[in-house]
Motif scaffolding. Structure first.
Motif, PDB file in Angstrom:
ATOM      1  N   PHE A 256      41.506  35.590  27.890  1.00  0.00           N
ATOM      2  CA  PHE A 256      41.244  35.716  29.314  1.00  0.00           C
ATOM      3  C   PHE A 256      42.415  35.182  30.110  1.00  0.00           C
ATOM      4  O   PHE A 256      42.887  35.805  31.061  1.00  0.00           O
ATOM      5  CB  PHE A 256      39.954  34.965  29.668  1.00  0.00           C
ATOM      6  CG  PHE A 256      39.693  34.864  31.140  1.00  0.00           C
ATOM      7  CD1 PHE A 256      39.984  33.699  31.834  1.00  0.00           C
ATOM      8  CD2 PHE A 256      39.158  35.927  31.836  1.00  0.00           C
ATOM      9  CE1 PHE A 256      39.756  33.604  33.195  1.00  0.00           C
ATOM     10  CE2 PHE A 256      38.918  35.839  33.195  1.00  0.00           C
ATOM     11  CZ  PHE A 256      39.227  34.680  33.864  1.00  0.00           C
TER      12      PHE A 256
ATOM     13  N   ARG B   1      31.320  42.513  33.059  1.00  0.00           N
ATOM     14  CA  ARG B   1      30.144  41.679  33.255  1.00  0.00           C
ATOM     15  C   ARG B   1      29.541  42.058  34.584  1.00  0.00           C
ATOM     16  O   ARG B   1      30.168  42.729  35.381  1.00  0.00           O
ATOM     17  CB  ARG B   1      30.528  40.201  33.309  1.00  0.00           C
ATOM     18  CG  ARG B   1      31.083  39.640  32.059  1.00  0.00           C
ATOM     19  CD  ARG B   1      30.035  39.223  31.113  1.00  0.00           C
ATOM     20  NE  ARG B   1      28.961  38.468  31.680  1.00  0.00           N
ATOM     21  CZ  ARG B   1      28.334  37.494  31.030  1.00  0.00           C
ATOM     22  NH1 ARG B   1      28.749  37.159  29.855  1.00  0.00           N
ATOM     23  NH2 ARG B   1      27.343  36.872  31.584  1.00  0.00           N
TER      24      ARG B   1
ATOM     25  N   SER C 198      35.069  31.384  34.725  1.00  0.00           N
ATOM     26  CA  SER C 198      36.219  32.211  35.096  1.00  0.00           C
ATOM     27  C   SER C 198      36.898  31.700  36.354  1.00  0.00           C
ATOM     28  O   SER C 198      38.131  31.709  36.445  1.00  0.00           O
ATOM     29  CB  SER C 198      35.762  33.654  35.309  1.00  0.00           C
ATOM     30  OG  SER C 198      34.992  34.107  34.233  1.00  0.00           O
TER      31      SER C 198
ATOM     32  N   ARG D  95      38.297  39.493  32.604  1.00  0.00           N
ATOM     33  CA  ARG D  95      37.019  39.136  32.016  1.00  0.00           C
ATOM     34  C   ARG D  95      36.368  40.301  31.301  1.00  0.00           C
ATOM     35  O   ARG D  95      35.668  40.134  30.319  1.00  0.00           O
ATOM     36  CB  ARG D  95      36.094  38.593  33.119  1.00  0.00           C
ATOM     37  CG  ARG D  95      34.783  38.065  32.610  1.00  0.00           C
ATOM     38  CD  ARG D  95      35.019  36.938  31.642  1.00  0.00           C
ATOM     39  NE  ARG D  95      33.787  36.468  31.047  1.00  0.00           N
ATOM     40  CZ  ARG D  95      33.256  36.972  29.936  1.00  0.00           C
ATOM     41  NH1 ARG D  95      33.834  37.959  29.314  1.00  0.00           N
ATOM     42  NH2 ARG D  95      32.133  36.498  29.443  1.00  0.00           N
TER      43      ARG D  95
ATOM     44  N   ALA E  41      37.377  28.900  29.279  1.00  0.00           N
ATOM     45  CA  ALA E  41      37.726  30.314  29.219  1.00  0.00           C
ATOM     46  C   ALA E  41      38.608  30.562  28.007  1.00  0.00           C
ATOM     47  O   ALA E  41      39.379  29.715  27.592  1.00  0.00           O
ATOM     48  CB  ALA E  41      38.437  30.718  30.498  1.00  0.00           C
TER      49      ALA E  41
ATOM     50  N   THR F 250      31.619  40.783  37.424  1.00  0.00           N
ATOM     51  CA  THR F 250      32.903  41.460  37.641  1.00  0.00           C
ATOM     52  C   THR F 250      32.696  42.786  38.355  1.00  0.00           C
ATOM     53  O   THR F 250      33.458  43.149  39.265  1.00  0.00           O
ATOM     54  CB  THR F 250      33.625  41.718  36.311  1.00  0.00           C
ATOM     55  OG1 THR F 250      32.786  42.515  35.476  1.00  0.00           O
ATOM     56  CG2 THR F 250      33.936  40.430  35.604  1.00  0.00           C
TER      57      THR F 250
ATOM     58  N   ASP G 276      29.013  32.167  33.695  1.00  0.00           N
ATOM     59  CA  ASP G 276      30.233  32.885  33.366  1.00  0.00           C
ATOM     60  C   ASP G 276      31.214  32.872  34.523  1.00  0.00           C
ATOM     61  O   ASP G 276      32.429  32.715  34.354  1.00  0.00           O
ATOM     62  CB  ASP G 276      29.849  34.327  33.009  1.00  0.00           C
ATOM     63  CG  ASP G 276      30.877  34.974  32.138  1.00  0.00           C
ATOM     64  OD1 ASP G 276      31.440  35.992  32.560  1.00  0.00           O
ATOM     65  OD2 ASP G 276      31.133  34.449  31.046  1.00  0.00           O
ATOM     66  N   TYR G 277      30.670  33.055  35.717  1.00  0.00           N
ATOM     67  CA  TYR G 277      31.509  33.105  36.900  1.00  0.00           C
ATOM     68  C   TYR G 277      32.206  31.772  37.126  1.00  0.00           C
ATOM     69  O   TYR G 277      33.384  31.728  37.486  1.00  0.00           O
ATOM     70  CB  TYR G 277      30.641  33.473  38.106  1.00  0.00           C
ATOM     71  CG  TYR G 277      31.386  33.658  39.395  1.00  0.00           C
ATOM     72  CD1 TYR G 277      31.025  32.934  40.521  1.00  0.00           C
ATOM     73  CD2 TYR G 277      32.436  34.547  39.496  1.00  0.00           C
ATOM     74  CE1 TYR G 277      31.688  33.103  41.717  1.00  0.00           C
ATOM     75  CE2 TYR G 277      33.111  34.714  40.683  1.00  0.00           C
ATOM     76  CZ  TYR G 277      32.735  33.996  41.797  1.00  0.00           C
ATOM     77  OH  TYR G 277      33.382  34.164  42.972  1.00  0.00           O
TER      78      TYR G 277
END
Lengths: 478, 201
Positions: free
Chosen positions: B7, B53, B163, B50, B3, B56, B159-160
């Motif tokens: 962020f 997205r 994060s 983030r 990340a 999100t 991506d998740y």
């Protein structure tokens, strides 16, 4: 050929050659007509004538758009450069093959070199013959594969679907018109053989015999569905040499996606050039599927790097399983941490933590340029009484933490760091005192209290590494 | 993969801000309530850090399902809340022409029917069902993943995961600093002795 604007480059491109070859066109058209169905040959001839008269008129596009569109005309273009029609009578009387030839031959960025080169020598028989024949063969087989002329609207529909706007033909024209930008704009996706990437100028010498062989084998399979034939005119020779039988080289006109590439001319349309692989179908559906599958496998590779311990895992199902487990474990970890924070929180006096700025947090969490930070970084762990935390740390640690690597990290710090750290490591017994001492000195100093030495080393190496998250660190050490 | 620093910074800033704001109310809550409140604020901080997205938005949408959370979210996120909850161009799916889809389905089904032999349980069928099952499970795990197709699902999952990992790490570090500060506060009174003893070592 569609509209005036799109005629620009093809016009100048064709004009120089067309005067010479315009008489060839009629010959060719009639020759084609002999083995094509009357209607399609007529259309083709008409298309050829139209191409020949590009400079003079804007041919009505509707006719071509209805059937195979200008690809037929383009097929005529391709064919027109080639005078040797003798081989063509082996082709199935399938009207759509010209379209395929055009598409396959003209939409490849690399083929433009060949294309334009050949157009400058309309009279040169052999090289272009071989290439053309190859393409026609391929296209013919392709067309045969498509079962009937009716398929062309389907593929056209697909093209139209793929194309965000504008006629399908203008795409082809654009590829014709602007080879350089077209080739730049296209994205090659399928991992075809390396030779497919050669921008080859066809070597004529080996072509004719090989072409004949290819044709024979091709025509035998002309109606078979499975085999694919090579269209890449630019790669004629190398492919011919290696070509035992059918090889797939589906030029990607069928395979268009909104790839975000810039367009040569006309309304920008994005498409990806994909080559079908040997022994695989080249119809648009399979190509689309293949591109999709390759995108997915690319993402899976990234995820494989992300999820610890998945480097050896192959296969979608197992990989997905690992990803799911990892996500679940991360979510559980977050829950646990929030529980821990909940226990800590009410006792916190946030006024005292006024100096606890985000910047400080980042220094704890992220890489910090100042050297003062790194030496004294070690993690507070009063977790000895919390087995769950241990397990989480352990799981994180064992997932890839290399003990030696951690030790190296420790050693790499400066001397004073080492001393401080050794002091930290040594003083397990009096944890609270050490903690208080270091905390007093610097907000960022967090003394490590050992749960177990390995975890401690792990933790301290986490912090030593500065900003990199432990998981990323794990990955590095993997 | 990692990340970004921005962020991490944004996440910590948000989280600390929430802690400061709700420190008073935390005192009157039970442990479970505090835990869920902290988890909620951590998720919100992660989503806001983030940016925009699909996951999100899905996460915030999921969290906004309860009214009490919604006011909390609005308070924290401010203007960003409206931006994040705005429906994103109708659907998440890639726009497809119905006619084309129908036609391609017809072709595909025809081909499948022609090629399908009357076998028993083929390994490919088994593999496909396994993958489908796991895809559904992943869809349930990743917020907002129900409406995504295979490729976007993997993209969002990637991506998740990044994060989530950053969130877990940062919360861990936050925890350690909190505990350290707590201990320092406790040991303040006995500091001089400690110092002397340490130096002596």
């Amino acid at each position: 050929m569609n509209s005036g604007s799109s005629d620009r480059s093809p016009k100048c491109f064709l004009n120089q050659n067309w005067d010479r070859s315009v008489d060839h066109i009629s010959q060719f058209g009639s020759a084609l007509g002999s083995f094509m169905s009357p209607q399609s040959s007529f259309e083709l001839e008409r298309g050829l004538q139209r191409i020949g008269h590009l400079s003079e008129e804007v041919p009505p596009q509707s006719h071509f758009m209805d059937s195979s569109g200008n690809s037929q005309a383009l097929g005529g273009l391709v064919i027109a450069g080639n005078l040797a029609l003798a081989h063509l009578d082996q082709f199935p009387a399938d009207p759509g093959f010209a379209e395929r030839a055009a598409r396959f031959s003209s939409f490849d960025g690399q083929s433009y070199g060949w294309f334009s080169g050949h157009f400058e020598l309309p009279g040169s028989g052999k090289p272009s013959t071989a290439a053309i024949i190859q393409s026609l063969t391929a296209s013919g087989l392709q067309i045969g594969h498509l079962e009937s002329n009716r398929q062309i609207p389907v593929s056209n529909g697909l093209q139209l679907k793929m194309n965000s706007a504008g006629p399908a033909i203008s795409r082809e024209e654009m590829s014709l018109s602007d080879p350089i930008s077209a080739s730049n704009g296209k994205k090659r996706k399928a991992p075809s053989k390396s030779k497919e990437k050669d921008a080859a100028s066809p070597k004529p010498s080996t072509d004719p015999p090989k072409v004949a062989d290819e044709e024979d084998s091709d025509t035998k399979r002309c109606r078979s569905s499975g085999k694919i034939h090579e269209i890449g005119i630019d790669n004629v020779k190398p492919k011919l040499e290696q070509n035992d039988g059918a090889r797939s080289n589906g030029n990607a006109e069928q395979k268009q996606r909104k790839a975000g590439n810039d367009k040569p001319s006309e309304p920008p349309k994005d498409y990806i050039h994909v080559r079908a692989r040997r022994g695989q179908a080249t119809d648009s559906h399979s190509l689309a599927e293949r591109v999709r599958r390759e995108k997915i496998s690319q993402r899976m590779k990234l995820l494989q790097d992300l999820v610890p311990g998945c480097s050896k895992v192959t296969g979608k199902a197992v990989m997905l399983d690992e990803i799911i487990n990892y996500v679940q474990s991360l979510q559980r970890q977050v829950e646990f941490l929030s529980m821990k924070l909940a226990t800590v929180n009410p006792q916190l006096d946030f006024d005292n933590l006024a100096n606890l700025r985000a910047k400080d947090m980042i220094q704890i969490g992220g890489p910090v340029p100042n050297s003062a930070y790194s030496p004294e970084m070690s993690m507070v762990s009063s977790y000895a009484d919390v087995p769950q935390q241990k397990d989480i740390l352990h799981s994180i640690a064992t997932n890839g933490m290399d003990f030696h690597c951690s030790m190296n990290l420790l050693d790499s710090t400066g001397h004073q760091d080492l001393n401080a750290h050794q002091a930290c490591l040594g003083g397990f017994g009096d944890s609270s005192s050490q903690l208080g001492f270091f905390w007093e000195d610097d907000l960022q100093n967090i003394v490590q209290m050992g749960i177990g030495q390995d975890q401690e080393i792990v933790a301290s190496s986490h912090n030593f590494h500065g900003g990199t998250s432990p998981a990323a660190q794990m990955k590095i050490e993997l | 993969m990692q990340a970004t620093k921005s962020f991490e910074r944004a996440f910590l800033r948000q989280l600390l801000r929430v802690f400061r704001l709700s420190a008073v109310s935390y005192k009157s809550m039970s442990l479970q309530e505090r835990k869920s409140a902290i988890k909620l604020s951590a998720d919100v901080a992660m989503a806001s850090a983030r940016g925009s997205r699909k996951w999100t938005r899905g996460l915030i949408a999921k969290l906004s399902e309860e009214d009490e959370h919604r006011s909390f979210l609005r308070l924290i996120l401010g203007t960003e809340y409206e931006r994040l909850t705005k429906p994103c161009h109708g659907s998440w799916k890639i726009p497809r022409s119905k006619k084309i889809v129908r036609r391609s389905l017809r072709v595909c089904s025809r081909r499948k029917n022609n090629l399908r032999a009357p076998h028993g349980v083929k390994s490919s069928v088994l593999a496909r069902t396994l993958v489908e099952k796991r895809t559904h499970a992943l869809k349930r795990l990743v917020p907002g993943g129900e409406s995504l197709d295979g490729y976007s699902l993997l993209d969002e999952a990637l991506d998740y995961v990044i994060s989530l990992r950053a969130q877990a790490d940062l919360m861990q570090k936050l925890l350690t600093t909190f505990e350290a500060s707590k201990l320092s506060a406790l040991s303040k009174c006995t500091l001089p002795e400690r110092k002397a003893s340490f130096v002596g070592k």
